[in-house]
Structures are given as structure tokens and as C-alpha cells.
Design an enzyme around this catalytic site. Structure first.
Site, PDB file in Angstrom:
ATOM      1  N   ASP A  15       0.779  -1.397  -0.067  1.00 36.58           N
ATOM      2  CA  ASP A  15      -0.056   0.110   0.067  1.00 36.58           C
ATOM      3  C   ASP A  15       0.755   1.352  -0.068  1.00 36.58           C
ATOM      4  O   ASP A  15       1.978   1.242   0.396  1.00 36.58           O
ATOM      5  CB  ASP A  15      -0.775   0.126   1.365  1.00 36.58           C
ATOM      6  N   ARG A  19      -0.137   7.638  -2.815  1.00 29.48           N
ATOM      7  CA  ARG A  19       0.315   8.834  -1.852  1.00 29.48           C
ATOM      8  C   ARG A  19       1.620   9.143  -2.272  1.00 29.48           C
ATOM      9  O   ARG A  19       2.070  10.270  -2.649  1.00 29.48           O
ATOM     10  CB  ARG A  19       0.257   8.300  -0.429  1.00 29.48           C
ATOM     11  N   HIS A  32       2.406   3.260  -8.990  1.00 31.61           N
ATOM     12  CA  HIS A  32       2.470   1.841  -9.180  1.00 31.61           C
ATOM     13  C   HIS A  32       3.844   1.609 -10.141  1.00 31.61           C
ATOM     14  O   HIS A  32       4.424   0.189  -9.810  1.00 31.61           O
ATOM     15  CB  HIS A  32       1.324   1.728 -10.142  1.00 31.61           C
ATOM     16  N   LEU A 126      11.891 -20.028  -4.239  1.00 32.28           N
ATOM     17  CA  LEU A 126      10.700 -19.160  -3.877  1.00 32.28           C
ATOM     18  C   LEU A 126       9.354 -19.430  -4.705  1.00 32.28           C
ATOM     19  O   LEU A 126       9.540 -19.457  -5.997  1.00 32.28           O
ATOM     20  CB  LEU A 126      11.094 -17.670  -3.580  1.00 32.28           C
ATOM     21  N   ARG A 189      -5.065  -2.069   8.602  1.00 33.05           N
ATOM     22  CA  ARG A 189      -6.007  -2.811   8.095  1.00 33.05           C
ATOM     23  C   ARG A 189      -5.610  -3.951   7.666  1.00 33.05           C
ATOM     24  O   ARG A 189      -4.586  -4.205   6.862  1.00 33.05           O
ATOM     25  CB  ARG A 189      -6.891  -1.975   7.256  1.00 33.05           C
TER      26      ARG A 189
HETATM   27  C1  FPP Z   1      -1.703   0.116  -3.331  1.00 35.55           C
HETATM   28  O1  FPP Z   1      -1.597   1.448  -3.360  1.00 35.55           O
HETATM   29  C2  FPP Z   1      -1.275  -0.589  -4.621  1.00 35.55           C
HETATM   30  C3  FPP Z   1      -1.871  -1.211  -5.582  1.00 35.55           C
HETATM   31  C4  FPP Z   1      -3.350  -1.155  -5.775  1.00 35.55           C
HETATM   32  C5  FPP Z   1      -1.021  -1.776  -6.584  1.00 35.55           C
HETATM   33  C6  FPP Z   1       0.036  -2.789  -6.274  1.00 35.55           C
HETATM   34  C7  FPP Z   1       1.084  -2.930  -7.639  1.00 35.55           C
HETATM   35  C8  FPP Z   1       1.980  -2.741  -8.033  1.00 35.55           C
HETATM   36  C9  FPP Z   1       3.129  -2.485  -6.613  1.00 35.55           C
HETATM   37  C10 FPP Z   1       2.560  -2.928  -9.261  1.00 35.55           C
HETATM   38  C11 FPP Z   1       3.446  -4.170  -9.396  1.00 35.55           C
HETATM   39  C12 FPP Z   1       3.054  -5.501  -8.872  1.00 35.55           C
HETATM   40  C13 FPP Z   1       3.669  -6.580  -9.242  1.00 35.55           C
HETATM   41  C14 FPP Z   1       3.016  -7.756  -8.739  1.00 35.55           C
HETATM   42  C15 FPP Z   1       4.636  -6.560 -10.226  1.00 35.55           C
HETATM   43  P1  FPP Z   1      -2.609   2.630  -3.420  1.00 35.55           P
HETATM   44  O2  FPP Z   1      -3.006   2.972  -4.905  1.00 35.55           O
HETATM   45  O3  FPP Z   1      -3.823   2.097  -2.681  1.00 35.55           O
HETATM   46  O4  FPP Z   1      -1.725   3.769  -2.407  1.00 35.55           O
HETATM   47  P2  FPP Z   1      -2.527   4.646  -1.716  1.00 35.55           P
HETATM   48  O5  FPP Z   1      -3.208   4.184  -0.435  1.00 35.55           O
HETATM   49  O6  FPP Z   1      -1.413   5.825  -1.422  1.00 35.55           O
HETATM   50  O7  FPP Z   1      -3.628   5.370  -2.580  1.00 35.55           O
END
Ligand code: FPP
Length: 242
Positions: A15, A19, A32, A126, A189
Site C-alpha cells: 500500500d 500517496r 504503481h 521461492l 487494516r
Molecule cells: C496500493 O497502493 C497498490 C496497488 C493497488 C497496486 C500494487 C501494484 C504494484 C506494486 C505493481 C507491481 C506489481 C507486481 C506484482 C509486479 P494505493 O494505490 O492504494 O496507494 P494509496 O493508498 O497511497 O492510494
């Protein structure tokens, strides 16, 4: 157990990407993109630390409610990042699996992922599990449907349903329970992640936003994990007597 931490399975809620990007004046998708670097480091670290299973929460069923542009970027990014890492995953003996309602993903992403799963299937290091279109409750709904069908077909007596019946009908019955669940980004959470599998997990919350998270942070958390006493419902005295 293959490692000094006594850990079979680490699960991570990645997460804080949005931000991280907004703090830098960029669109959420920029976060991302940088999240991929954190994934690379953590996967490498988990292999080096001999963790057998690592599950990453890449896209939840709730994430389908995000703006379409963000969903499209995420889908392409996730499957492309994994496909681009194929040589590296092979070199590191990593086996890739997915968990979730994969049939809901765009066909192109599914095909990229299926190729990686197929190519890495005999690797013995892994096991990296990517949770995509996943939620703990929908996994339990899909599990309940499978069990109900077996009962309706006369293959199962409802009185015989036990915890192992549920375990055996999850998306991946063979994967051991989560020992350690980590959430980055500062929120406290569980967000519908692996609800059945985390029954006895230790929970760690890190304030670090996901794009800044590296294998060194994972190592620190694993060191802290070893000092927690896991009692599984027993008393401290009972646990220490063994
Ligand atoms: C949450 O941050 C993150 C996600 C919904 C996406 C996670 C995806 C990646 C890290 C991309 C690469 C993944 C792989 C497996 C190669 P958020 O957008 O909810 O952040 P926020 O809480 O700051 O809004």
C-alpha cells in the site's frame, strides 16, 4: 522449514503507491510504476532469505471500482512487469502462481501471466503468488460453491464438513498458512486479504510507502518476527516447554 526465521509464508499488502506519487506531484500511476522496483527487491530478498512462499496483493476485487484509466495502467503494468522479469525469475529459480478470480482479467494480461506460470512451473526456490482480482471473502464464496456442489452431487455429507474440507477447496489448498502478514503505507487494516489463511499470522505494519520498501526492510521485519512468541491458543508456558 528452510530458513532461520521459521517462516513458510509471508504475505504483503503493498500500500501507498498513490500517496508516494502524489507527494511528488505526479499521477497515482507513477507510484504503481515505481512499486515494481520494490517488488523486484522484495522478491529477490525473499529468495535470498529462503522464504518458501511470498504472496503479494497486487489487485483486489475492490480495485475494480477505481477509475478506468488507473485500472488499465495497473493491469498492463502488473502482467508486463512479471513477463519482463521472466529471465530473472528463471535465473533465481522462482516459481510464479496467481490467486484470485483470474478469469476477470483482460485476456492479454491473462496470457502474459499464464506464460510465466507455465515457464516457471518446475522451479524449486521461492514460490511467488500474485493475488489478482482477489479478495478473501470472494475466495470463501468460491470455496463454499465448490463444497455445495460436492454435497449436491452426493459426494459429501454436510455433517462431514470440517476445517480441512474448507482448506482443501481454497484456490491453493497446498499453500501453507500465512506466518507473517506485512502491510506498508501506514494503515492498520487487513483489507479482505487471505482471511482464512491469516488465522494465526503475525501482523506487521510499516509506515514506509510501498515504492520505498526494499528487501532490507523485509529483513528487519523478519528479525522482529523471530522475537514474537506464537502461542496458537496455548499458554506461554506450554509453548516454551516444547
Ligand atoms: C496500493 O497502493 C497498490 C496497488 C493497488 C497496486 C500494487 C501494484 C504494484 C506494486 C505493481 C507491481 C506489481 C507486481 C506484482 C509486479 P494505493 O494505490 O492504494 O496507494 P494509496 O493508498 O497511497 O492510494
Amino acid at each position: 522449514m528452510k530458513n532461520k526465521y521459521n517462516i513458510n509464508h509471508v504475505a504483503i499488502i503493498m500500500d501507498g503507491n498513490g500517496r508516494w506519487a502524489q507527494q511528488r506531484g505526479h499521477k497515482r500511476t507513477f507510484g504503481h510504476e515505481h512499486g515494481v522496483e520494490a517488488v523486484h527487491s522484495v522478491v529477490e530478498g525473499a529468495g535470498e532469505m529462503y522464504i518458501p512462499y511470498l504472496t503479494l496483493y497486487a489487485f483486489s476485487t475492490e480495485n475494480w471500482n477505481r477509475p478506468k484509466e488507473e485500472i488499465d495502467v495497473l493491469m498492463r503494468l502488473i502482467s508486463k512487469a512479471i513477463a519482463d522479469e521472466l529471465d530473472n525469475l528463471m535465473a533465481n529459480n522462482v516459481r510464479v502462481l496467481t490467486t484470485g478470480r483470474i478469469e476477470e482479467l483482460p485476456r492479454e494480461s491473462r496470457e502474459d501471466l499464464e506464460r510465466v506460470i507455465e515457464t516457471t512451473r518446475n522451479n524449486t526456490g521461492l514460490t511467488l503468488v500474485i493475488a489478482l482480482s482477489y479478495s478473501g471473502r470472494s475466495e470463501l464464496v468460491d470455496t463454499a460453491k465448490k463444497i455445495a456442489k460436492q454435497a449436491a452431487d452426493g459426494l459429501l455429507n454436510p455433517d462431514d464438513i470440517s476445517e480441512s474440507t474448507i482448506q482443501n477447496n481454497l484456490y491453493h489448498p497446498e499453500i501453507p498458512d500465512v506466518d507473517l502478514m506485512i502491510r506498508t503505507g501506514g494503515d492498520l487494516r487487513v483489507s479482505n486479504f487471505l482471511l482464512w489463511e491469516i488465522a494465526y499470522a503475525e501482523l506487521f505494519f510499516s509506515p514506509i510507502l510501498w515504492p520505498d520498501f526494499r528487501k532490507e526492510h523485509l529483513r528487519e521485519i523478519l528479525e522482529q518476527f523471530t522475537s514474537r512468541e506464537r502461542r496458537f491458543g496455548k499458554t506461554g508456558e506450554q509453548v516454551r516447554a516444547h
